[in-house]
Design a protein around this motif. Structure first.
Motif, mmCIF file in Angstrom:
data_model
loop_
_atom_site.group_PDB
_atom_site.id
_atom_site.type_symbol
_atom_site.label_atom_id
_atom_site.label_comp_id
_atom_site.label_asym_id
_atom_site.label_seq_id
_atom_site.Cartn_x
_atom_site.Cartn_y
_atom_site.Cartn_z
ATOM 1 N N LEU A 196 -106.149 17.585 -85.453
ATOM 2 C CA LEU A 196 -107.129 17.309 -86.509
ATOM 3 C C LEU A 196 -108.136 18.441 -86.680
ATOM 4 O O LEU A 196 -108.598 18.693 -87.785
ATOM 5 C CB LEU A 196 -107.869 16.008 -86.200
ATOM 6 C CG LEU A 196 -107.122 14.703 -86.473
ATOM 7 C CD1 LEU A 196 -107.904 13.520 -85.917
ATOM 8 C CD2 LEU A 196 -106.883 14.535 -87.974
ATOM 9 N N ARG A 197 -108.495 19.125 -85.577
ATOM 10 C CA ARG A 197 -109.491 20.196 -85.683
ATOM 11 C C ARG A 197 -108.960 21.378 -86.500
ATOM 12 O O ARG A 197 -109.725 22.228 -86.946
ATOM 13 C CB ARG A 197 -109.892 20.692 -84.301
ATOM 14 C CG ARG A 197 -108.776 21.480 -83.613
ATOM 15 C CD ARG A 197 -109.202 22.166 -82.361
ATOM 16 N NE ARG A 197 -108.024 22.761 -81.700
ATOM 17 C CZ ARG A 197 -108.065 23.315 -80.507
ATOM 18 N NH1 ARG A 197 -109.179 23.347 -79.818
ATOM 19 N NH2 ARG A 197 -106.965 23.832 -79.995
ATOM 20 N N ALA A 203 -98.264 22.684 -86.326
ATOM 21 C CA ALA A 203 -98.210 23.832 -85.409
ATOM 22 C C ALA A 203 -99.469 24.660 -85.615
ATOM 23 O O ALA A 203 -99.899 24.869 -86.747
ATOM 24 C CB ALA A 203 -96.974 24.683 -85.674
ATOM 25 N N SER A 204 -100.067 25.125 -84.539
ATOM 26 C CA SER A 204 -101.302 25.882 -84.664
ATOM 27 C C SER A 204 -101.052 27.249 -85.287
ATOM 28 O O SER A 204 -99.917 27.763 -85.271
ATOM 29 C CB SER A 204 -101.949 26.075 -83.284
ATOM 30 O OG SER A 204 -101.171 26.966 -82.502
ATOM 31 N N ALA A 205 -102.117 27.834 -85.826
ATOM 32 C CA ALA A 205 -101.994 29.170 -86.402
ATOM 33 C C ALA A 205 -101.538 30.178 -85.348
ATOM 34 O O ALA A 205 -100.716 31.054 -85.612
ATOM 35 C CB ALA A 205 -103.323 29.601 -87.018
ATOM 36 N N ALA A 206 -102.077 30.036 -84.126
ATOM 37 C CA ALA A 206 -101.709 30.973 -83.055
ATOM 38 C C ALA A 206 -100.219 30.892 -82.736
ATOM 39 O O ALA A 206 -99.552 31.921 -82.558
ATOM 40 C CB ALA A 206 -102.534 30.686 -81.804
ATOM 41 N N SER A 207 -99.677 29.668 -82.660
ATOM 42 C CA SER A 207 -98.253 29.532 -82.338
ATOM 43 C C SER A 207 -97.373 30.029 -83.480
ATOM 44 O O SER A 207 -96.315 30.621 -83.235
ATOM 45 C CB SER A 207 -97.930 28.076 -82.018
ATOM 46 O OG SER A 207 -98.117 27.243 -83.145
ATOM 47 N N VAL A 212 -91.731 35.587 -85.320
ATOM 48 C CA VAL A 212 -91.419 36.473 -86.443
ATOM 49 C C VAL A 212 -91.136 35.649 -87.701
ATOM 50 O O VAL A 212 -91.603 35.957 -88.791
ATOM 51 C CB VAL A 212 -90.207 37.377 -86.112
ATOM 52 C CG1 VAL A 212 -89.838 38.226 -87.326
ATOM 53 C CG2 VAL A 212 -90.536 38.268 -84.923
ATOM 54 N N LEU A 213 -90.352 34.603 -87.548
ATOM 55 C CA LEU A 213 -90.053 33.721 -88.672
ATOM 56 C C LEU A 213 -90.282 32.289 -88.213
ATOM 57 O O LEU A 213 -89.464 31.701 -87.511
ATOM 58 C CB LEU A 213 -88.605 33.899 -89.137
ATOM 59 C CG LEU A 213 -88.171 33.000 -90.309
ATOM 60 C CD1 LEU A 213 -89.009 33.306 -91.553
ATOM 61 C CD2 LEU A 213 -86.691 33.180 -90.606
ATOM 62 N N SER A 214 -91.437 31.737 -88.586
ATOM 63 C CA SER A 214 -91.764 30.378 -88.168
ATOM 64 C C SER A 214 -91.395 29.397 -89.273
ATOM 65 O O SER A 214 -91.409 29.724 -90.463
ATOM 66 C CB SER A 214 -93.254 30.255 -87.851
ATOM 67 O OG SER A 214 -94.030 30.548 -88.992
ATOM 68 N N GLY A 215 -91.065 28.191 -88.866
ATOM 69 C CA GLY A 215 -90.742 27.157 -89.828
ATOM 70 C C GLY A 215 -91.987 26.671 -90.544
ATOM 71 O O GLY A 215 -93.121 26.937 -90.113
ATOM 72 N N PRO A 216 -91.834 25.968 -91.659
ATOM 73 C CA PRO A 216 -92.993 25.475 -92.401
ATOM 74 C C PRO A 216 -93.726 24.406 -91.599
ATOM 75 O O PRO A 216 -93.100 23.529 -90.990
ATOM 76 C CB PRO A 216 -92.373 24.887 -93.673
ATOM 77 C CG PRO A 216 -90.986 24.520 -93.277
ATOM 78 C CD PRO A 216 -90.566 25.552 -92.284
ATOM 79 N N GLU A 217 -95.055 24.513 -91.583
ATOM 80 C CA GLU A 217 -95.846 23.500 -90.904
ATOM 81 C C GLU A 217 -95.971 22.256 -91.795
ATOM 82 O O GLU A 217 -95.807 22.327 -93.009
ATOM 83 C CB GLU A 217 -97.238 24.041 -90.545
ATOM 84 C CG GLU A 217 -98.169 24.283 -91.722
ATOM 85 C CD GLU A 217 -97.956 25.629 -92.365
ATOM 86 O OE1 GLU A 217 -98.782 26.000 -93.201
ATOM 87 O OE2 GLU A 217 -96.954 26.311 -92.046
ATOM 88 N N GLU A 218 -96.282 21.130 -91.171
ATOM 89 C CA GLU A 218 -96.488 19.889 -91.896
ATOM 90 C C GLU A 218 -97.892 19.367 -91.624
ATOM 91 O O GLU A 218 -98.503 19.697 -90.607
ATOM 92 C CB GLU A 218 -95.446 18.842 -91.468
ATOM 93 C CG GLU A 218 -94.022 19.211 -91.831
ATOM 94 C CD GLU A 218 -93.037 18.141 -91.400
ATOM 95 O OE1 GLU A 218 -93.420 17.286 -90.561
ATOM 96 O OE2 GLU A 218 -91.892 18.150 -91.897
ATOM 97 N N TYR A 219 -98.373 18.545 -92.536
ATOM 98 C CA TYR A 219 -99.711 17.969 -92.435
ATOM 99 C C TYR A 219 -99.566 16.449 -92.546
ATOM 100 O O TYR A 219 -99.463 15.902 -93.647
ATOM 101 C CB TYR A 219 -100.628 18.516 -93.530
ATOM 102 C CG TYR A 219 -100.763 20.018 -93.482
ATOM 103 C CD1 TYR A 219 -101.817 20.624 -92.811
ATOM 104 C CD2 TYR A 219 -99.812 20.840 -94.079
ATOM 105 C CE1 TYR A 219 -101.928 22.004 -92.734
ATOM 106 C CE2 TYR A 219 -99.917 22.230 -94.013
ATOM 107 C CZ TYR A 219 -100.974 22.799 -93.346
ATOM 108 O OH TYR A 219 -101.090 24.170 -93.282
ATOM 109 N N ALA A 220 -99.554 15.780 -91.422
ATOM 110 C CA ALA A 220 -99.265 14.352 -91.400
ATOM 111 C C ALA A 220 -100.442 13.498 -91.853
ATOM 112 O O ALA A 220 -100.258 12.353 -92.256
ATOM 113 C CB ALA A 220 -98.848 13.930 -89.994
ATOM 114 N N GLU A 221 -101.660 14.037 -91.792
ATOM 115 C CA GLU A 221 -102.854 13.307 -92.223
ATOM 116 C C GLU A 221 -103.914 14.307 -92.649
ATOM 117 O O GLU A 221 -103.746 15.522 -92.491
ATOM 118 C CB GLU A 221 -103.374 12.413 -91.103
ATOM 119 C CG GLU A 221 -103.739 13.164 -89.813
ATOM 120 C CD GLU A 221 -104.202 12.241 -88.709
ATOM 121 O OE1 GLU A 221 -104.987 11.313 -89.006
ATOM 122 O OE2 GLU A 221 -103.791 12.442 -87.549
#
Length: 369
Positions: A196-197, A203-207, A212-221
């Motif tokens: 939430l923070r 997935a965090s920005a740092a991770s 090199v090629l990260s999958g799309p992040e999701e926003y569950a809430e």
């Protein structure tokens, strides 16, 4: 603050990673170890940590959260962020903290949580509060904003709390400039707060930037932007190393104040409760009726001597923001007496003996020359 903090920030700047990243993660681990906490989640402030604590604890709009009015207004504001109503409880006139008895008097059928504050670093007596609230499924949140370095029943303050919130504002004795922390024994709550923070990203920005090629992040809430930066965490890591010595020095200075004030009629100084020790984040004094001048008169006398003292802890229920609020369900005599009659004396790590003596001289003779 010293050269070590400057060097730590410089190292972060040179690293090329200044946002929430490896220093924040290390600061969380070190703080959790120091406070005997299961999980630690760094935030932008103690207020944001309190907000997250209420969210993960499931406090809903329309519910009631018992809080001390005798506290910085953020303690009362946090419940309003989730649509709940702060219900003001009175405090113990000696410690300035809410107790199981004052909480019981303020409970309503809609109460779902209590925020118990370690006011000025004086540890709140948490065990009786938990014994009162837990059978009624009322969550106890410890507002430990001022309490890093204080001890409760032989353990670091906050160690026994299901969830606690901490401040690293410059007024606190462990500072990151601005910043806070949520600690919890509940792994699911800590995990949700961690997401939430950071806008509730999966997935965090740092991770993500580590790949090199990260999958799309999701926003569950719907989440928040309550992140701490690595710049702040780097300062905090140095400050953790200083904390023990700073607390020792503050308690030494407080003992010197207390020895003198004990001999002055009409003044009462804050002190350790029977069940713990305070870090003396604030050294406050109550001005009683038999003292030669009022609290404000003493503040004026100190100012004339070049001493910058401050009025004591505020009472939120007396502030304009809560003028039309219906959260006062019981009388608050101790709260109103303390906020009217207390002041905070200068106490800081580098306070000189001559400076402390100047303060004591005014306390002994506050009459205008």
């Amino acid at each position: 603050m010293g050269e070590d903090e400057i060097a730590a920030v410089t190292d972060v700047l040179r690293s090329g990673w200044v946002a929430q990243g490896p220093r924040v993660a290390e600061f969380e681990r070190r703080f959790a170890d120091m406070q005997d906490a299961h999980h630690a989640v760094a935030t932008s402030s103690c207020t944001s940590a309190l907000h997250l604590a209420l969210v993960v604890a499931g406090v809903r709009p329309g519910s009631h959260v018992v809080v001390p009015s005798y506290s910085f207004i953020a303690t009362s504001n946090a419940p309003t962020y989730v649509g709940a109503s702060p219900i003001f409880a009175d405090v113990d006139p000696v410690t300035g903290n809410i107790t199981a008895e004052t909480i019981a008097a303020a409970l309503t059928p809609e109460t779902t949580a209590v925020i118990a504050v370690d006011q000025g670093g004086v540890p709140v007596d948490l065990d009786p509060i938990k014994a009162l609230c837990e059978p009624m499924a009322i969550t106890v949140i410890e507002d430990a904003a001022c309490a890093a370095g204080s001890v409760y029943r032989g353990r670091p303050v906050g160690a026994g709390a299901e969830v606690a919130a901490w401040s690293f504002h410059p007024r606190k004795i462990l500072t990151t400039g601005e910043g806070g922390m949520l600690t919890s024994t509940n792994a699911a709550w800590a995990l949700r707060a961690r997401r939430l923070r950071e806008h509730a990203m999966s997935a965090s920005a740092a991770s993500r930037h580590a790949e090199v090629l990260s999958g799309p992040e999701e926003y569950a809430e719907v989440g928040f932007n309550y992140r701490m930066t690595d710049l702040q965490a780097a300062v905090g890591l140095v400050q953790i190393e200083r904390l023990g010595e700073v607390v020792r020095r503050r308690r030494e200075l407080a003992a010197a104040y207390s020895k003198e004030i004990a001999e002055i009629d009409g003044l009462r100084a804050v002190e350790d409760p029977s069940y713990g020790t305070t870090n003396y984040q604030s050294y406050w004094v109550e001005v009683r009726e038999d003292y030669p001048v009022s609290r404000d008169g003493l503040l004026g006398a100190l100012a004339r001597a070049g001493v910058s003292a401050r009025r004591g802890i505020m009472a939120a229920h007396l502030e304009p923001a809560y003028a039309d609020h219906r959260g006062v369900v019981v009388p608050l005599p101790a709260t109103e007496r303390l906020t009217r009659n207390t002041l905070i004396l200068p106490l800081y790590h580098q306070l000189l003996a001559s400076e402390q003596q100047r303060v004591i001289d005014v306390l002994r003779d506050p009459a205008p020359s």
